[in-house]
Design a protein around this motif. Structure first.
Motif, PDB file in Angstrom:
ATOM      1  N   ALA A  47       0.819  -1.215   0.000  1.00 15.46           N
ATOM      2  CA  ALA A  47       0.000   0.000   0.000  1.00 15.46           C
ATOM      3  C   ALA A  47       0.856   1.270   0.000  1.00 15.46           C
ATOM      4  O   ALA A  47       0.673   2.149  -0.866  1.00 15.46           O
ATOM      5  N   PRO A  48       1.812   1.425   0.929  1.00 13.92           N
ATOM      6  CA  PRO A  48       2.642   2.635   0.859  1.00 13.92           C
ATOM      7  C   PRO A  48       3.530   2.679  -0.379  1.00 13.92           C
ATOM      8  O   PRO A  48       3.844   3.763  -0.886  1.00 13.92           O
ATOM      9  N   LEU A  49       3.929   1.515  -0.896  1.00 11.15           N
ATOM     10  CA  LEU A  49       4.742   1.496  -2.116  1.00 11.15           C
ATOM     11  C   LEU A  49       3.964   2.062  -3.296  1.00 11.15           C
ATOM     12  O   LEU A  49       4.477   2.880  -4.063  1.00 11.15           O
ATOM     13  N   VAL A  50       2.711   1.628  -3.445  1.00 10.62           N
ATOM     14  CA  VAL A  50       1.870   2.151  -4.529  1.00 10.62           C
ATOM     15  C   VAL A  50       1.660   3.655  -4.335  1.00 10.62           C
ATOM     16  O   VAL A  50       1.724   4.437  -5.289  1.00 10.62           O
ATOM     17  N   GLY A  51       1.430   4.058  -3.080  1.00  9.29           N
ATOM     18  CA  GLY A  51       1.243   5.479  -2.794  1.00  9.29           C
ATOM     19  C   GLY A  51       2.456   6.306  -3.161  1.00  9.29           C
ATOM     20  O   GLY A  51       2.330   7.394  -3.723  1.00  9.29           O
ATOM     21  N   THR A  52       3.665   5.781  -2.882  1.00 10.37           N
ATOM     22  CA  THR A  52       4.879   6.548  -3.190  1.00 10.37           C
ATOM     23  C   THR A  52       5.108   6.649  -4.694  1.00 10.37           C
ATOM     24  O   THR A  52       5.570   7.687  -5.176  1.00 10.37           O
ATOM     25  N   VAL A  53       4.796   5.589  -5.423  1.00 11.54           N
ATOM     26  CA  VAL A  53       4.970   5.634  -6.877  1.00 11.54           C
ATOM     27  C   VAL A  53       4.068   6.711  -7.480  1.00 11.54           C
ATOM     28  O   VAL A  53       4.530   7.573  -8.245  1.00 11.54           O
ATOM     29  N   LEU A  54       2.783   6.690  -7.126  1.00 16.18           N
ATOM     30  CA  LEU A  54       1.856   7.683  -7.670  1.00 16.18           C
ATOM     31  C   LEU A  54       2.204   9.083  -7.176  1.00 16.18           C
ATOM     32  O   LEU A  54       2.147  10.060  -7.930  1.00 16.18           O
ATOM     33  N   GLY A  55       2.586   9.172  -5.899  1.00 17.54           N
ATOM     34  CA  GLY A  55       2.921  10.475  -5.327  1.00 17.54           C
ATOM     35  C   GLY A  55       4.111  11.121  -6.002  1.00 17.54           C
ATOM     36  O   GLY A  55       4.122  12.336  -6.225  1.00 17.54           O
ATOM     37  N   ASN A  56       5.118  10.327  -6.349  1.00 22.80           N
ATOM     38  CA  ASN A  56       6.287  10.893  -7.008  1.00 22.80           C
ATOM     39  C   ASN A  56       5.990  11.313  -8.436  1.00 22.80           C
ATOM     40  O   ASN A  56       6.514  12.331  -8.912  1.00 22.80           O
ATOM     41  N   ILE A  57       5.185  10.535  -9.146  1.00 22.55           N
ATOM     42  CA  ILE A  57       4.817  10.911 -10.515  1.00 22.55           C
ATOM     43  C   ILE A  57       4.108  12.261 -10.519  1.00 22.55           C
ATOM     44  O   ILE A  57       4.427  13.159 -11.313  1.00 22.55           O
ATOM     45  N   GLY A  95      -1.629   3.450   4.750  1.00 21.31           N
ATOM     46  CA  GLY A  95      -0.346   3.236   4.088  1.00 21.31           C
ATOM     47  C   GLY A  95      -0.296   3.923   2.738  1.00 21.31           C
ATOM     48  O   GLY A  95       0.693   4.569   2.396  1.00 21.31           O
ATOM     49  N   PHE A  96      -1.382   3.795   1.974  1.00 19.45           N
ATOM     50  CA  PHE A  96      -1.429   4.455   0.666  1.00 19.45           C
ATOM     51  C   PHE A  96      -1.378   5.968   0.836  1.00 19.45           C
ATOM     52  O   PHE A  96      -0.611   6.655   0.162  1.00 19.45           O
ATOM     53  N   GLY A  97      -2.204   6.494   1.748  1.00 18.78           N
ATOM     54  CA  GLY A  97      -2.272   7.943   1.934  1.00 18.78           C
ATOM     55  C   GLY A  97      -0.973   8.535   2.437  1.00 18.78           C
ATOM     56  O   GLY A  97      -0.498   9.554   1.911  1.00 18.78           O
ATOM     57  N   LEU A  98      -0.376   7.904   3.443  1.00 15.26           N
ATOM     58  CA  LEU A  98       0.879   8.431   3.984  1.00 15.26           C
ATOM     59  C   LEU A  98       2.029   8.210   3.007  1.00 15.26           C
ATOM     60  O   LEU A  98       2.946   9.042   2.921  1.00 15.26           O
ATOM     61  N   GLY A  99       1.993   7.092   2.264  1.00 21.32           N
ATOM     62  CA  GLY A  99       3.002   6.865   1.228  1.00 21.32           C
ATOM     63  C   GLY A  99       2.910   7.926   0.140  1.00 21.32           C
ATOM     64  O   GLY A  99       3.927   8.448  -0.321  1.00 21.32           O
ATOM     65  N   PHE A 100       1.687   8.248  -0.251  1.00 20.56           N
ATOM     66  CA  PHE A 100       1.466   9.292  -1.261  1.00 20.56           C
ATOM     67  C   PHE A 100       1.973  10.643  -0.752  1.00 20.56           C
ATOM     68  O   PHE A 100       2.680  11.372  -1.455  1.00 20.56           O
ATOM     69  N   GLY A 101       1.622  10.975   0.494  1.00 18.96           N
ATOM     70  CA  GLY A 101       2.075  12.237   1.079  1.00 18.96           C
ATOM     71  C   GLY A 101       3.576  12.294   1.219  1.00 18.96           C
ATOM     72  O   GLY A 101       4.201  13.332   0.958  1.00 18.96           O
TER      73      GLY A 101
END
Length: 263
Positions: free
Chosen positions: A91-101, A147-153
Protein backbone atom coordinates in the motif's frame (compact mmCIF):
# COMPACT_ATOMS: atom_id res chain seq x y z
CA UNK A 1 23.35 12.36 -29.05
CA UNK A 2 25.86 11.16 -26.48
CA UNK A 3 26.50 14.75 -25.40
CA UNK A 4 22.75 15.31 -24.97
CA UNK A 5 22.45 12.18 -22.85
CA UNK A 6 25.00 13.55 -20.39
CA UNK A 7 23.86 17.18 -20.48
CA UNK A 8 21.09 17.85 -17.98
CA UNK A 9 19.83 20.02 -15.14
CA UNK A 10 22.67 19.36 -12.70
CA UNK A 11 25.54 19.63 -15.17
CA UNK A 12 24.44 23.04 -16.47
CA UNK A 13 23.62 24.35 -12.98
CA UNK A 14 26.89 23.26 -11.39
CA UNK A 15 28.92 24.53 -14.35
CA UNK A 16 27.48 28.02 -13.85
CA UNK A 17 28.21 28.17 -10.11
CA UNK A 18 31.09 30.02 -8.49
CA UNK A 19 33.77 27.74 -6.94
CA UNK A 20 32.71 28.98 -3.48
CA UNK A 21 29.16 27.79 -4.16
CA UNK A 22 30.46 24.39 -5.28
CA UNK A 23 32.48 24.17 -2.05
CA UNK A 24 29.31 25.07 -0.14
CA UNK A 25 27.40 22.23 -1.83
CA UNK A 26 30.11 19.74 -0.88
CA UNK A 27 30.10 21.10 2.69
CA UNK A 28 26.30 20.71 2.87
CA UNK A 29 26.58 17.06 1.84
CA UNK A 30 29.36 16.42 4.38
CA UNK A 31 27.32 18.09 7.14
CA UNK A 32 24.31 15.96 6.20
CA UNK A 33 26.49 12.85 6.49
CA UNK A 34 27.86 13.95 9.87
CA UNK A 35 24.38 14.49 11.29
CA UNK A 36 23.19 11.15 9.92
CA UNK A 37 26.23 9.45 11.43
CA UNK A 38 25.49 10.87 14.87
CA UNK A 39 21.69 10.84 15.20
CA UNK A 40 20.48 8.94 12.08
CA UNK A 41 18.41 11.86 10.76
CA UNK A 42 18.19 11.61 6.99
CA UNK A 43 20.75 13.53 4.97
CA UNK A 44 18.20 15.51 2.87
CA UNK A 45 16.46 17.22 5.80
CA UNK A 46 19.79 18.73 6.86
CA UNK A 47 21.36 19.29 3.44
CA UNK A 48 18.31 20.62 1.58
CA UNK A 49 17.98 24.02 3.35
CA UNK A 50 21.72 24.62 2.84
CA UNK A 51 21.74 23.49 -0.80
CA UNK A 52 18.73 25.67 -1.59
CA UNK A 53 20.84 28.74 -0.83
CA UNK A 54 23.19 27.83 -3.70
CA UNK A 55 21.03 26.05 -6.27
CA UNK A 56 17.34 25.78 -7.25
CA UNK A 57 15.18 23.31 -5.32
CA UNK A 58 14.57 21.17 -8.42
CA UNK A 59 18.28 20.57 -8.87
CA UNK A 60 18.80 20.02 -5.12
CA UNK A 61 16.11 17.31 -5.08
CA UNK A 62 17.79 15.60 -8.04
CA UNK A 63 21.26 15.91 -6.49
CA UNK A 64 20.13 14.21 -3.27
CA UNK A 65 18.38 11.30 -5.01
CA UNK A 66 21.28 8.90 -5.54
CA UNK A 67 22.84 9.31 -2.07
CA UNK A 68 19.47 8.24 -0.64
CA UNK A 69 19.22 5.22 -2.98
CA UNK A 70 22.81 4.08 -2.49
CA UNK A 71 22.52 4.50 1.27
CA UNK A 72 19.36 2.40 1.49
CA UNK A 73 19.99 -0.46 -0.97
CA UNK A 74 22.15 -2.48 1.49
CA UNK A 75 19.48 -2.13 4.20
CA UNK A 76 16.71 -3.05 1.74
CA UNK A 77 18.52 -6.27 0.83
CA UNK A 78 19.77 -7.13 4.32
CA UNK A 79 18.44 -10.39 5.73
CA UNK A 80 16.81 -11.55 2.48
CA UNK A 81 13.05 -11.91 1.90
CA UNK A 82 13.03 -8.50 0.24
CA UNK A 83 10.14 -9.30 -2.13
CA UNK A 84 8.09 -10.82 0.69
CA UNK A 85 8.67 -7.71 2.77
CA UNK A 86 7.75 -5.49 -0.20
CA UNK A 87 4.44 -7.36 -0.63
CA UNK A 88 3.63 -6.63 3.01
CA UNK A 89 4.06 -2.89 2.44
CA UNK A 90 2.42 -2.78 -1.00
CA UNK A 91 0.00 0.00 0.00
CA UNK A 92 2.64 2.64 0.86
CA UNK A 93 4.74 1.50 -2.12
CA UNK A 94 1.87 2.15 -4.53
CA UNK A 95 1.24 5.48 -2.79
CA UNK A 96 4.88 6.55 -3.19
CA UNK A 97 4.97 5.63 -6.88
CA UNK A 98 1.86 7.68 -7.67
CA UNK A 99 2.92 10.47 -5.33
CA UNK A 100 6.29 10.89 -7.01
CA UNK A 101 4.82 10.91 -10.52
CA UNK A 102 2.43 13.69 -9.50
CA UNK A 103 4.96 15.44 -7.26
CA UNK A 104 7.64 15.70 -9.94
CA UNK A 105 5.06 17.12 -12.36
CA UNK A 106 4.17 19.75 -9.75
CA UNK A 107 7.82 20.54 -9.01
CA UNK A 108 8.73 20.95 -12.68
CA UNK A 109 5.78 23.29 -13.24
CA UNK A 110 6.56 25.53 -10.25
CA UNK A 111 8.43 28.81 -10.53
CA UNK A 112 11.78 28.58 -8.68
CA UNK A 113 10.71 30.91 -5.84
CA UNK A 114 7.43 29.04 -5.38
CA UNK A 115 9.30 25.73 -5.28
CA UNK A 116 11.65 27.14 -2.64
CA UNK A 117 8.77 28.44 -0.51
CA UNK A 118 6.87 25.13 -0.65
CA UNK A 119 10.04 23.13 0.06
CA UNK A 120 10.76 25.38 3.05
CA UNK A 121 7.23 24.86 4.39
CA UNK A 122 7.55 21.09 3.98
CA UNK A 123 10.92 21.15 5.78
CA UNK A 124 9.32 23.00 8.70
CA UNK A 125 6.51 20.44 8.78
CA UNK A 126 9.02 17.56 8.72
CA UNK A 127 11.19 19.08 11.47
CA UNK A 128 8.15 19.66 13.69
CA UNK A 129 7.04 16.06 13.13
CA UNK A 130 10.49 14.79 14.11
CA UNK A 131 10.55 17.01 17.20
CA UNK A 132 7.08 15.87 18.28
CA UNK A 133 7.66 12.21 17.36
CA UNK A 134 3.93 11.40 17.39
CA UNK A 135 3.13 7.76 18.10
CA UNK A 136 -0.18 6.03 17.54
CA UNK A 137 -1.53 2.72 16.33
CA UNK A 138 -3.66 2.01 13.27
CA UNK A 139 -6.62 -0.37 13.35
CA UNK A 140 -6.08 -3.34 10.99
CA UNK A 141 -8.84 -2.26 8.58
CA UNK A 142 -7.17 1.14 8.15
CA UNK A 143 -3.60 -0.12 7.62
CA UNK A 144 -3.78 -0.25 3.81
CA UNK A 145 -5.69 3.03 3.28
CA UNK A 146 -3.39 4.81 5.74
CA UNK A 147 -0.35 3.24 4.09
CA UNK A 148 -1.43 4.45 0.67
CA UNK A 149 -2.27 7.94 1.93
CA UNK A 150 0.88 8.43 3.98
CA UNK A 151 3.00 6.87 1.23
CA UNK A 152 1.47 9.29 -1.26
CA UNK A 153 2.08 12.24 1.08
CA UNK A 154 5.63 11.12 1.76
CA UNK A 155 6.32 10.93 -1.98
CA UNK A 156 5.00 14.46 -2.51
CA UNK A 157 7.38 15.61 0.22
CA UNK A 158 10.16 13.60 -1.46
CA UNK A 159 9.62 14.98 -4.95
CA UNK A 160 9.23 18.60 -3.85
CA UNK A 161 11.63 18.79 -0.87
CA UNK A 162 13.51 15.45 -0.76
CA UNK A 163 12.15 14.56 2.72
CA UNK A 164 9.86 11.48 2.72
CA UNK A 165 11.12 10.01 5.99
CA UNK A 166 8.92 11.52 8.73
CA UNK A 167 5.53 10.41 7.32
CA UNK A 168 6.88 6.96 6.46
CA UNK A 169 8.33 6.57 9.96
CA UNK A 170 4.99 7.49 11.54
CA UNK A 171 3.21 4.88 9.41
CA UNK A 172 5.71 2.07 9.99
CA UNK A 173 5.84 2.64 13.75
CA UNK A 174 2.03 2.79 13.88
CA UNK A 175 1.84 -0.62 12.17
CA UNK A 176 4.24 -2.18 14.67
CA UNK A 177 7.50 -2.18 12.70
CA UNK A 178 10.53 -2.09 15.00
CA UNK A 179 14.28 -2.63 14.79
CA UNK A 180 15.55 -4.38 11.68
CA UNK A 181 12.03 -4.79 10.27
CA UNK A 182 11.49 -1.02 10.47
CA UNK A 183 14.86 -0.31 8.84
CA UNK A 184 14.27 -2.81 6.02
CA UNK A 185 10.74 -1.62 5.25
CA UNK A 186 11.79 2.02 5.30
CA UNK A 187 14.75 1.28 3.01
CA UNK A 188 12.60 -0.60 0.48
CA UNK A 189 10.04 2.21 0.31
CA UNK A 190 12.76 4.85 -0.07
CA UNK A 191 14.56 2.96 -2.85
CA UNK A 192 11.32 2.46 -4.81
CA UNK A 193 10.30 6.06 -4.15
CA UNK A 194 13.56 7.61 -5.38
CA UNK A 195 13.77 5.32 -8.40
CA UNK A 196 10.28 6.48 -9.36
CA UNK A 197 11.35 10.08 -8.85
CA UNK A 198 14.34 9.62 -11.18
CA UNK A 199 12.19 7.96 -13.84
CA UNK A 200 9.65 10.81 -13.56
CA UNK A 201 12.41 13.40 -13.96
CA UNK A 202 13.84 11.46 -16.91
CA UNK A 203 10.48 11.07 -18.66
CA UNK A 204 9.94 14.80 -18.35
CA UNK A 205 13.25 15.34 -20.16
CA UNK A 206 14.58 17.13 -17.08
CA UNK A 207 17.24 14.60 -16.07
CA UNK A 208 20.04 12.87 -17.95
CA UNK A 209 22.54 10.09 -17.42
CA UNK A 210 25.01 12.79 -16.46
CA UNK A 211 22.64 14.02 -13.74
CA UNK A 212 22.42 10.52 -12.28
CA UNK A 213 26.21 10.19 -12.30
CA UNK A 214 26.64 13.58 -10.63
CA UNK A 215 24.05 12.63 -8.02
CA UNK A 216 25.86 9.33 -7.43
CA UNK A 217 29.13 11.26 -6.95
CA UNK A 218 27.35 13.33 -4.29
CA UNK A 219 27.31 10.17 -2.16
CA UNK A 220 31.09 10.51 -1.61
CA UNK A 221 30.98 13.61 0.63
CA UNK A 222 27.95 12.16 2.44
CA UNK A 223 29.91 8.98 3.22
CA UNK A 224 32.88 11.12 4.26
CA UNK A 225 30.61 12.94 6.73
CA UNK A 226 29.38 9.65 8.19
CA UNK A 227 32.98 8.49 8.65
CA UNK A 228 33.93 11.81 10.29
CA UNK A 229 30.99 11.41 12.69
CA UNK A 230 32.10 8.05 14.06
CA UNK A 231 34.44 9.43 16.76
CA UNK A 232 31.86 12.12 17.61
CA UNK A 233 28.98 9.69 18.03
CA UNK A 234 29.83 8.71 21.59
CA UNK A 235 31.02 12.17 22.67
CA UNK A 236 27.86 14.14 21.84
CA UNK A 237 24.52 13.60 23.61
CA UNK A 238 22.41 12.29 20.69
CA UNK A 239 19.06 13.59 21.96
CA UNK A 240 20.31 17.13 22.59
CA UNK A 241 22.21 17.17 19.29
CA UNK A 242 19.08 15.97 17.45
CA UNK A 243 17.05 18.85 18.92
CA UNK A 244 19.75 21.38 17.96
CA UNK A 245 19.83 20.01 14.41
CA UNK A 246 16.06 20.19 14.03
CA UNK A 247 16.02 23.74 15.40
CA UNK A 248 18.64 24.59 12.77
CA UNK A 249 16.43 23.01 10.09
CA UNK A 250 13.45 25.09 11.27
CA UNK A 251 15.48 28.30 11.12
CA UNK A 252 17.01 27.45 7.74
CA UNK A 253 13.63 26.48 6.29
CA UNK A 254 12.12 29.75 7.52
CA UNK A 255 14.98 31.54 5.75
CA UNK A 256 14.11 29.62 2.55
CA UNK A 257 10.54 30.90 2.75
CA UNK A 258 11.67 34.46 3.55
CA UNK A 259 14.06 34.43 0.60
CA UNK A 260 11.38 33.03 -1.72
CA UNK A 261 8.83 35.65 -0.64
CA UNK A 262 11.34 38.39 -1.38
CA UNK A 263 12.04 37.04 -4.88
Amino acid sequence: MLHAAFHGMLASTLHALHPYALAGIIAALVIGGIVKGIVSIGVPIVAMPILSQMMPVKQAVLLLSMPVILGNIPQALEGGETFATARGIAAPLVGTVLGNIIGVSILISLEPHHAQAIAGALLIFAALLLLASPRFSIAPRWVKPAGFGLGFGAALMESIASIPGPLLAIYLIATGARGKAFTKQMAIILVVSILTLLVAFKSGAHASIGDVLISAAASVPVIAGIVIARPLRDKLPPHAFRILVLLFVLAAAAQMIRKAMGA
